[in-house]
Design a protein around this motif. Sequence first.
Motif, PDB file in Angstrom:
ATOM      1  N   GLY A 177      -2.612   4.940  -9.983  1.00 32.28           N
ATOM      2  CA  GLY A 177      -1.258   4.462 -10.258  1.00 32.28           C
ATOM      3  C   GLY A 177      -0.207   5.378  -9.645  1.00 32.28           C
ATOM      4  O   GLY A 177       0.816   4.922  -9.118  1.00 32.28           O
TER       5      GLY A 177
ATOM      6  N   VAL B 110      -4.644  -0.867  -7.771  1.00 37.09           N
ATOM      7  CA  VAL B 110      -3.806  -0.367  -8.866  1.00 37.09           C
ATOM      8  C   VAL B 110      -4.397  -0.850 -10.190  1.00 37.09           C
ATOM      9  O   VAL B 110      -4.033  -1.915 -10.690  1.00 37.09           O
ATOM     10  CB  VAL B 110      -2.341  -0.848  -8.734  1.00 37.09           C
ATOM     11  CG1 VAL B 110      -1.479  -0.138  -9.777  1.00 37.09           C
ATOM     12  CG2 VAL B 110      -1.804  -0.610  -7.339  1.00 37.09           C
TER      13      VAL B 110
ATOM     14  N   ASN C 289      -0.047   4.807  -5.940  1.00 39.32           N
ATOM     15  CA  ASN C 289       0.665   3.570  -5.653  1.00 39.32           C
ATOM     16  C   ASN C 289       2.175   3.764  -5.737  1.00 39.32           C
ATOM     17  O   ASN C 289       2.943   3.188  -4.958  1.00 39.32           O
ATOM     18  CB  ASN C 289       0.234   2.467  -6.637  1.00 39.32           C
ATOM     19  CG  ASN C 289       0.900   1.139  -6.334  1.00 39.32           C
ATOM     20  OD1 ASN C 289       0.650   0.531  -5.301  1.00 39.32           O
ATOM     21  ND2 ASN C 289       1.756   0.692  -7.244  1.00 39.32           N
TER      22      ASN C 289
END
Length: 389
Positions: free
Chosen positions: A296, A148, A299
């Motif tokens: 991102g 991330v 995630n």
Amino acid sequence: MNNFIDDPGKILSFLKRLRASNISIDVIYQNKKTRGIVRYVGEFSFEIYCLTKIEIDKPEIEIEFNFESKVYHFTTEILNQKDTTLLLMLPARINIWAQRKYPRKNVYNQAFVSISFIKPVEYSSDLPQIEGVSENLKDIKSELDKDVPDLKRIVSMILREISKMSDDYDFVFYKRGMTLPSSAIISRLFRKPLLVEDTTNLESYITTYENFNIVTYGDYMKKANWDDSKVVDQIKKLRATFVSQNTRSFACVPVRVKNDIIGFIFCRKSNGRFIIRDILYLDALSYIISEAYIKGKINSLKNSRELKLPIIDIGGGGLRFEIDGIIGKLIKPDDVLRMFIEVYNKNLQTIGKVIRIDTTKSRNKLWIACQFTYISSEDQQFLVSLASS
């Protein structure tokens, strides 16, 4: 056979058949629903007479109905409302769905779902392969290699690199509805970097860079079929603007994620010029930003128990939920999802298969339709009763 109709002529003919058949349809606005019939079809619009009046403050509305053993659904915009009569724009697409075994209830903003994937999300990177990594990019690569990456830190480091080749620069995240300069509009339209190598030279505005995936203002003017006098007048205006800003060379690079644009890099030089190699380097840097952005998003899917998504409608057989367009493009038909549903103070856990991904009027949202492959008999009966109420 396609599971949709998107040919304008076929849509017009289909709506005329619907009117002639006097079929009752569902008119859905947010969580309100009424019945109606089509009573007029024109070349660009059609009219529905509704059983009851719905108070509408936003233009988008859904239409759904059963016809010839199929379920049809589309969204469109309201052009005018007079009591119980709605004048609607002809839809760009009519979806054809399989006949439902169970009824559905609209619960938008009243029910939510969190999802997790039975198998990991598959994602292929769009980041170009760059031969070797220079010393000054190693910290960027180190951050990008994290599961991330810190997007703000990535952008900051990218701007640090841009500052070495540009007197003035900026990075802007694009939000739907924001006002864009003409350079960004053109860059977004072509999904390519825009370059004005020398703002003082009229030829720079119309130079062709076809072999390098770079566009100029001239490419847009050609696409818009502008005549020569209009082209010359516009170039003079652009040149005067750049001169007043003390800009000798200019570039606008879009940051692309799949089929979306999430931002723009603007670069200006007061002295000297950007060359093709500079633009290709800026383009590569833009892909680093998009890679950090999409990591991102992935995630957020892995930890999606914390991400509550609004359910559009739900029934004993499945549901539709709304999701961010970029995240939604990581979901594919036949993906299997574990779903944690909150509906009317009751929590349900089910497993479902993605059967369809619907586009919406809002380009940054998608609707994901799922069919339950596992649901307890108690929970299913609750949803059947809910949808029938």
